[in-house]
Enzyme design. Structure first.
Site, PDB file in Angstrom:
ATOM      1  N   GLU A 141      43.507  48.319  34.790  1.00  0.00           N
ATOM      2  CA  GLU A 141      43.089  47.008  35.321  1.00  0.00           C
ATOM      3  C   GLU A 141      43.512  46.886  36.792  1.00  0.00           C
ATOM      4  OE1 GLU A 141      44.519  43.471  33.182  1.00  0.00           O
ATOM      5  OE2 GLU A 141      44.605  42.461  35.122  1.00  0.00           O
ATOM      6  N   THR A 185      46.643  40.413  35.037  1.00  0.00           N
ATOM      7  CA  THR A 185      46.428  39.281  34.111  1.00  0.00           C
ATOM      8  C   THR A 185      47.492  39.190  33.015  1.00  0.00           C
ATOM      9  OG1 THR A 185      44.958  40.674  32.831  1.00  0.00           O
ATOM     10  CG2 THR A 185      43.925  39.187  34.441  1.00  0.00           C
ATOM     11  N   CYS A 213      46.555  35.610  32.969  1.00  0.00           N
ATOM     12  CA  CYS A 213      45.593  35.072  32.005  1.00  0.00           C
ATOM     13  C   CYS A 213      46.276  34.013  31.146  1.00  0.00           C
ATOM     14  CB  CYS A 213      45.092  36.234  31.158  1.00  0.00           C
ATOM     15  SG  CYS A 213      44.299  35.746  29.673  1.00  0.00           S
TER      16      CYS A 213
HETATM   17  S1  SF4 Z   1      41.525  37.460  28.008  1.00  0.00           S
HETATM   18 FE1  SF4 Z   1      43.301  37.831  29.250  1.00  0.00          FE
HETATM   19  S2  SF4 Z   1      44.419  39.375  28.226  1.00  0.00           S
HETATM   20 FE2  SF4 Z   1      42.446  39.399  27.357  1.00  0.00          FE
HETATM   21  S3  SF4 Z   1      41.343  40.893  28.554  1.00  0.00           S
HETATM   22 FE3  SF4 Z   1      41.000  38.974  29.477  1.00  0.00          FE
HETATM   23  S4  SF4 Z   1      42.533  38.855  31.008  1.00  0.00           S
HETATM   24 FE4  SF4 Z   1      43.160  40.447  29.624  1.00  0.00          FE
END
Ligand code: SF4
Length: 700
Positions: A141, A185, A213
Site C-alpha cells: 500500500e 491507512t 482508515c
Molecule cells: S477499508 Fe481501511 S483497512 Fe480496509 S482496505 Fe480500506 S483502507 Fe484498508
C-alpha cells in the site's frame, strides 16, 4: 466469564469489496477466461488456497508485461488489483491495455480510502514540496502511495524517524512552507499522534492529512477496550498483515495473555473455565476462520465447565462408575473418578486370581469401570469393586459360549472335593471331578492355579451358575489331532513311537495319539517266536508306515530295515578268503554251524574241522566255543556261507610216497557223505520255510 468477539473483526470494507469482485468474476467467467490477482488478494492462506483451487492464479509485477502481451494477442483475461492498490505506472499500463482490448478486464479494487491517500500524495508533491508518509516503506500500500508522489517524498516507519527527518530538514532550512504528512491507512494511532506532534513542533503550518482508515481506528479502539476487560485475548490474522500485527501490539499493552493465531489449529489451551476471553481479527480474516476459533475455544470452556460439574457430583453406593487409573500398588489400584473422591480398588476386588500382579494387568491411564461399594466423605475415598462389573458383563458371554460351543479359558482358583472352580473373566464356573480330565482317584489339586480351556456344558441363569468340562476340550483336541494325523499320513512316513502293548503276532506302537502295529515278521530279520524277543512295552522305537487303511483306522508299521539285515551286515564286512572268529551254535553229524555276525551263520563241514578225519564234530568242537575259520564260499543267492577251520592249519611236509597209505576206496564214501549233508541241509531249509509260513498264517 465467556467469549466476546469484536464487532469490527474480520474483513473490512475494502477487503470485502475486493474479494466480492473476485468471487463475482469467478462466478460469471470462471470457466471462460483466465482470472488473475496482482499479488495476494488478502493476507490469508486458507482463502488464497481456496480460490487457487477454483482456478485463480496469483501473478507479480514482473508478470505484468507478459500479461499485457497475452491480452493484446486476444487472450481472455481478468486481472484484479487488490485493496492495497498498485504502483501508479503499472496501473496506468493496465488501464491502457484494458481500453484497447475488450478481452482484458481490469478490476481495480484499490480501496477508496487508499485512493484518497494516493491523491493526497499526488496533490501535495512536486516542485518545492515534500510529502511525508507514516507507514512501512515495504508495504504494497505504501509503495503504491509513494509511486504517486511527483517530487520529493519520504515513507517513514515511526514517529522517531519522522522527528529525525524534520529536524534535519529544519536545520538545513529546507522546504519550510511546503511540507505535508499523511499515514498508511492501517497506521497505529499513537504513532500517528506522535508523528503529527513532531512535525508540528518544527513546521507549524505543515499540511496534516489524517488518512488512517476509520475502520482501522474503530478496530484498534475496540481491541484496546476488549483487552482491558479480558484475561485472555486472541488476535486472528496472518503474520504478513500489518493491521493484524498492530492489533496484537495494542492488545498486548492492556492484556497479559494475548495470542496471535492464524486459525483454530493455533488456539491456546485454557486452564480455567471462568476466564474472560475476547477474540478480534485483522482485516484479512474470513468470517469462517473467526467462527472456527470461537467454536474451538468455546468447546474448551464447555468441557471445563462439565469437568467442574462432575467434580462436584456425589457418588452413591451400588452405582457403576468409570474412572482413569492414576496409580497401581501391589495391593490396590487408585482411580480418578473426576470427582473430589478418589476411587480405590483392592487386589481381590480388581482380579479373581490372588497370584495375579496388578501392574501386569492394568496400567496407569487405563479407563476402568467398577461398582461403588462404600463412600467415605471424611477420607475422600470411594471403595470400588471391579470384579462385580466384570462378572455381570461376562455372564452373558458364558451363556453364549454354552449355545455356540465356544472354548473359553480361565484359571483354576480353588479345588473342592467334588470338583474345581475356574474363573473365566471373573465369572466363577464349577468343573465336576468327572469332567476335570484328571484320572479317577488322582488328586484334583494338580489343577490348582493352572490355566485351562473349558467348554460350558450347563448353565442355570436364574442362579447365575455354570458348569464346565476340561474333558470335552481334550476330546475335541484329540479328535482334531487325529483328523490332522490321518490327513497327513503317507506310506514310508517315519515316526518315533512308543510300544504300548505286545501280542503274539506283533507290537502296538503309539505314534502320537494314534496306534499302529508292527507284525512279528517285521520286527527282526531273525526268526522269532514272540515280539518280546525284540521289544518291550514302553520302548521308544523308530518305525515307518508300510501301509494304512484310513476307514478301518489301521496302520501297518515296519521296524526292521535293510540296514539291520544280518546278511547285509555280513557281506559288508567279509568276503571269500577272509578269516573270522566264529561262535559254534550247533553241532550236526555232518558238521558245525557257527555264527559269523549275529543272525548270520556258516557251516563248517566235518571235513573242514580238522586236517585229519574225525567221526563226529563234537569230538573237536562244543557249542559256544569261538574258533577262527576261513570263509571259503559265499552263496549270495541262497544266503549260505561255507567255513573251514582246516584251511587255517599249516600243512606238514609231504611224507615219502612209499610211506603213504592210500585208501582209494574212501573217496566214493566221502562224496556220498557230502551229498547226504546237502540233502539234510535242504530238508532243514524246507522245514524252516514251512514253519515260518505257518507262524505268519497264525498271526494273521
Ligand atoms: S477499508 Fe481501511 S483497512 Fe480496509 S482496505 Fe480500506 S483502507 Fe484498508
Amino acid at each position: 466469564m465467556g467469549i466476546k468477539i469484536a464487532k469490527h473483526a474480520g474483513f473490512c470494507f475494502g477487503v470485502r469489496r475486493a474479494t466480492g469482485a473476485l468471487e463475482s468474476e469467478l462466478e460469471h467467467y470462471g470457466n471462460k477466461r483466465k482470472i488473475l490477482t496482482l499479488g495476494r488478494i488478502i493476507h490469508n492462506d486458507k482463502y488464497v488456497d481456496e480460490i487457487r483451487k477454483k482456478g485463480v492464479e496469483e501473478v507479480s509485477r514482473a508478470d505484468v508485461d507478459d500479461i499485457i502481451r497475452r491480452a493484446d494477442s486476444g487472450e481472455e483475461i481478468s486481472l484484479v488489483i487488490r485493496a492495497h492498490g498498485e504502483l501508479r505506472e503499472i496501473v496506468e499500463k493496465l488501464q491502457k491495455c484494458s481500453e484497447r482490448n475488450e478481452n482484458f478486464r481490469l478490476l481495480d479494487c484499490t480501496c477508496p480510502y487508499v485512493r484518497k491517500v494516493r491523491k493526497i500524495a499526488y496533490d501535495n508533491s512536486g516542485e518545492d514540496k515534500t510529502f511525508l508518509l507514516l507507514g512501512n516503506p515495504n508495504h504494497p500500500e505504501v509503495e503504491g502511495i509513494m509511486s504517486c508522489v511527483r517530487g520529493r517524498g519520504f515513507a517513514l516507519s515511526n514517529a522517531d524517524e519522522v522527528e529525525k527527518l524534520v529536524e534535519t530538514m529544519a536545520k538545513n532550512g529546507d522546504c519550510e512552507n511546503c511540507i505535508s504528512l499523511a499515514a498508511q491507512t492501517t497506521q497505529n494511532l499513537d504513532q500517528w499522534k506522535k508523528s503529527v506532534k513532531n512535525v508540528k513542533k518544527v513546521y507549524t503550518n505543515a499540511a496534516i492529512f489524517d488518512t488512517i482508515c476509520c475502520v482501522t481506528q474503530e478496530r484498534q479502539e475496540e481491541a484496546r477496550e476488549l483487552a482491558e476487560q479480558s484475561d485472555m485475548m486472541i488476535v486472528i490474522g496472518s503474520p504478513d498483515s500489518s493491521n493484524s500485527k498492530r492489533l496484537c501490539e495494542i492488545a498486548s499493552e492492556k492484556c497479559p495473555n494475548v495470542y496471535f493465531v492464524t486459525d483454530s489449529s493455533d488456539c491456546p489451551k485454557i486452564s480455567d473455565a471462568s476466564i474472560n476471553l475476547s477474540i478480534t481479527a485483522g482485516a484479512s480474516t474470513p468470517d469462517s476462520v473467526i467462527q472456527e476459533v470461537y467454536a474451538t475455544m468455546n468447546e474448551q470452556i464447555e468441557n471445563f465447565a462439565e469437568m467442574l460439574e462432575d467434580s462436584l457430583k456425589t457418588l452413591n453406593t451400588g452405582e457403576i462408575v468409570e474412572g482413569i487409573i492414576t496409580s497401581i500398588t501391589p495391593t490396590e489400584i487408585h482411580v480418578d473418578l473426576g470427582t473430589k473422591t478418589t476411587g480405590v480398588i483392592a487386589h481381590d476386588k480388581a482380579v479373581d486370581d490372588p497370584q495375579a500382579k496388578l501392574d501386569e494387568i492394568f496400567k496407569v491411564g487405563d479407563v476402568i469401570k467398577a461398582k461403588v461399594v462404600k463412600v467415605s466423605d471424611i477420607d475422600g475415598i470411594a471403595t470400588l469393586d471391579k470384579t462385580k462389573v466384570d462378572s455381570d458383563a461376562n455372564w452373558e458371554r458364558i451363556v453364549e459360549a454354552k449355545e455356540s460351543g465356544e472354548t473359553l479359558e480361565g484359571k483354576i482358583v480353588s479345588v473342592l472335593p467334588a470338583g474345581a472352580i475356574i474363573s473365566i473373566n471373573s465369572v466363577q464356573v464349577f468343573i465336576p471331578a468327572s469332567q476335570s480330565g484328571v484320572k479317577k482317584g488322582d488328586d484334583l489339586h494338580q489343577l490348582l492355579n493352572t490355566v485351562q480351556k473349558v467348554k460350558i456344558i450347563e448353565t442355570k441363569p436364574e442362579r447365575k451358575r455354570a458348569y464346565a468340562s476340561i474333558r470335552a476340550v481334550q476330546r475335541e483336541e484329540r479328535k482334531a489331532q487325529q483328523e490332522a494325523f490321518w490327513s497327513n499320513l503317507a506310506e514310508g512316513q517315519e515316526f518315533d513311537g512308543e510300544v504300548k502293548s505286545i501280542t503274539d503276532f506283533g507290537a502296538f506302537v503309539d505314534l502320537g495319539g494314534v496306534d499302529g502295529m508292527v507284525h512279528t515278521s517285521e520286527l527282526s530279520w531273525r526268526r522269532i517266536r514272540s515280539p518280546k524277543e525284540v521289544v518291550s512295552v514302553g520302548d521308544k522305537i523308530h518305525v515307518f508306515v508300510k501301509s494304512f487303511d484310513p476307514e478301518k483306522k489301521r496302520i501297518s508299521l515296519g521296524y526292521k530295515t535293510e540296514a539291520m539285515n544280518p546278511w547285509n551286515i555280513f557281506t559288508a564286512q567279509y568276503k571269500e578268503g577272509d578269516v573270522a572268529d566264529v561262535k559254534i551254535v550247533s553241532l550236526m553229524p555232518f558238521g558245525a554251524f557257527a555264527e559269523i555276525v549275529p543272525g548270520c551263520d556258516g557251516l563248517i563241514h566235518i571235513s573242514q574241522i580238522t586236517d585229519h578225519k574225525i567221526g563226529k564234530p563234537d569230538e573237536v568242537l562244543e557249542v559256544g566255543q569261538v574258533v577262527p575259520a576261513k570263509i571259503t564260499k559265499i552263496d549270495n543267492e541262497n544266503h549260505k556261507v561255507s567255513l573251514s577251520m582246516s584251511a587255517l592249519i599249516e600243512k606238514e611236509e609231504p611224507v615219502a610216497e612209499e610211506n603213504v597209505l592210500v585208501y582209494s576206496d574212501d573217496e566214493p564214501v566221502e562224496e556220498a557223505a557230502e551229498e547226504a549233508v546237502e540233502a539234510v541241509e535242504e530238508a532243514v531249509d524246507a522245514a524252516e520255510e514251512v514253519a515260518e509260513a505257518a507262524t505268519e498264517e497264525a498271526a494273521e
